[in-house]
Structures are given as C-alpha cells and as structure tokens.
Design an enzyme around this catalytic site. Structure first.
Site, PDB file in Angstrom:
ATOM      1  N   ILE A  55       0.868  -1.176   0.000  1.00 55.78           N
ATOM      2  CA  ILE A  55       0.000   0.000   0.000  1.00 55.78           C
ATOM      3  C   ILE A  55       0.908   1.230   0.000  1.00 55.78           C
ATOM      4  CG2 ILE A  55      -1.830   1.230   1.222  1.00 55.78           C
ATOM      5  CD1 ILE A  55      -2.429  -1.551   2.627  1.00 55.78           C
ATOM      6  N   CYS A  64      11.987  -7.073   1.514  1.00 56.48           N
ATOM      7  CA  CYS A  64      12.962  -6.020   1.814  1.00 56.48           C
ATOM      8  C   CYS A  64      13.514  -6.234   3.226  1.00 56.48           C
ATOM      9  CB  CYS A  64      12.310  -4.635   1.684  1.00 56.48           C
ATOM     10  SG  CYS A  64      11.270  -4.171   3.085  1.00 56.48           S
ATOM     11  N   ASN A 122       2.018   5.341  -0.681  1.00 53.26           N
ATOM     12  CA  ASN A 122       1.509   6.617  -0.222  1.00 53.26           C
ATOM     13  C   ASN A 122       2.233   7.743  -0.955  1.00 53.26           C
ATOM     14  OD1 ASN A 122       1.498   9.047   1.803  1.00 53.26           O
ATOM     15  ND2 ASN A 122      -0.109   7.665   2.505  1.00 53.26           N
ATOM     16  N   ALA A 123       1.544   8.834  -1.180  1.00 51.23           N
ATOM     17  CA  ALA A 123       2.135   9.981  -1.871  1.00 51.23           C
ATOM     18  C   ALA A 123       3.375  10.487  -1.148  1.00 51.23           C
ATOM     19  CB  ALA A 123       1.118  11.103  -2.002  1.00 51.23           C
ATOM     20  N   SER A 124       3.441  10.251   0.168  1.00 49.47           N
ATOM     21  CA  SER A 124       4.622  10.673   0.932  1.00 49.47           C
ATOM     22  C   SER A 124       5.760   9.657   0.830  1.00 49.47           C
ATOM     23  CB  SER A 124       4.260  10.852   2.407  1.00 49.47           C
ATOM     24  OG  SER A 124       4.148   9.589   3.029  1.00 49.47           O
ATOM     25  N   TYR A 125       5.528   8.560   0.133  1.00 45.38           N
ATOM     26  CA  TYR A 125       6.483   7.454  -0.030  1.00 45.38           C
ATOM     27  C   TYR A 125       6.828   6.774   1.302  1.00 45.38           C
ATOM     28  CZ  TYR A 125       7.217   8.551  -4.966  1.00 45.38           C
ATOM     29  OH  TYR A 125       7.036   8.756  -6.314  1.00 45.38           O
ATOM     30  N   GLU A 156       4.123  -7.917   2.795  1.00 48.12           N
ATOM     31  CA  GLU A 156       4.450  -8.859   3.867  1.00 48.12           C
ATOM     32  C   GLU A 156       4.013  -8.317   5.222  1.00 48.12           C
ATOM     33  OE1 GLU A 156       6.290  -7.634   1.436  1.00 48.12           O
ATOM     34  OE2 GLU A 156       8.163  -8.744   1.170  1.00 48.12           O
ATOM     35  N   CYS A 163       4.657  -2.503   3.000  1.00 48.00           N
ATOM     36  CA  CYS A 163       4.863  -3.657   2.128  1.00 48.00           C
ATOM     37  C   CYS A 163       3.774  -4.713   2.342  1.00 48.00           C
ATOM     38  CB  CYS A 163       6.210  -4.308   2.403  1.00 48.00           C
ATOM     39  SG  CYS A 163       7.636  -3.256   2.120  1.00 48.00           S
ATOM     40  N   CYS A 185      11.003  -5.891   6.162  1.00 50.08           N
ATOM     41  CA  CYS A 185      10.081  -7.029   6.256  1.00 50.08           C
ATOM     42  C   CYS A 185      10.798  -8.273   6.785  1.00 50.08           C
ATOM     43  CB  CYS A 185       9.433  -7.310   4.905  1.00 50.08           C
ATOM     44  SG  CYS A 185       8.201  -6.063   4.479  1.00 50.08           S
TER      45      CYS A 185
HETATM   46 ZN   LIG Z   1       9.126  -4.929   2.802  1.00 47.44          ZN
END
Ligand SMILES: [Zn+2]
Length: 132
Positions: free
Chosen positions: A43, A86, A45-48, A55, A53, A89
């Site tokens: 999911i 990543c 987000n515009a804010s990154y 997971e 993630c 995660c």
């Molecule tokens: Zn991740």
C-alpha cells in the site's frame, strides 16, 4: 501442496496492491501455526515513507487478530522472477518466525522457492538477543 495454496492466495492478494507510484505490485499470504491464513498487499503513499509492504500488511493483520507465530509466508511480486522481502520485512518476519518458518518466494502458482529465515536474514537480531 500447502505452499502452492499459499502462493495462490498471495497472487490473489496482489490484485489489491495499491502501487500507483512504483507500479510494483506485491501480494503476501501468511500461514499461522494455528492454520489461519492472512493476506496482504503493498500500500503506497504519496509521501512514499508511509508506504507499507505486502508482507507487513499480512503479518500485521495476523498479529492484530491474535496470531503471532508464522508457519510460512508466501510473497509474490513481479512474475518473471522471484521477489525477496525487503530488509524491514525480513526483520518483521524474524519477530514472529520460528526456526521452522518457511519463506516462499512465488513466481506463479507452480514456480516458487522455499527459504528459511536464516537463509534470507543470517545473524538476525531478535528478542533472544535482548536477554543477553
Ligand atoms: Zn518490505
């Protein structure tokens, strides 16, 4: 067989990925020790930075429902290669994993790799270290 079912559920969850910025869709499915399955997608987000993630979405859903031991987790990202979790995660998986937990990297319904946590996060820092 159980792994294929989990990969299939991760593929299904991937369809709900909200990834308008990276276009990198990921799905995950967690099998708990109690036999319950929780799915999740990434999911963005515009804010990154607020992005979550797949997971962690799946794991947090499981934990928030009271299931805190992961028997296996399937992850499906791009479908022409295997997508590894990543670093963040991997650390979250470590929190709820056992020595027997399997991390399944799915390419599609029938092609997947089965890894242990030690293989993808050797020398993990865990709650065991806090007691030393
Ligand atoms: Zn991740």
């Amino acid at each position: 067989m159980e792994y294929e079912k989990l990969v299939s559920q991760a593929l299904q969850a991937r369809k709900n990925a909200y990834a308008p910025y990276s276009n990198f869709k990921v799905g995950a499915a967690v099998l708990t020790n109690d036999g319950k399955i929780f799915t999740g997608c990434n999911i963005e987000n515009a804010s990154y930075g607020a992005t979550n993630c797949a997971e962690r979405t799946a794991i947090f859903k499981a934990v928030s429902e009271g299931y805190t031991t992961i028997k296996a987790i399937a992850i499906v990202g791009v479908q022409n290669d295997y997508t590894y979790p990543c670093g963040i995660c991997r650390q979250v998986i470590a929190e709820f994993a056992t020595d027997d937990t399997k991390i399944i990297l799915g390419k599609n319904d029938t092609e997947y790799l089965v890894k242990t946590l030690d293989e993808i996060l050797p020398g993990a820092f865990t709650k065991k270290d806090l007691g030393k």
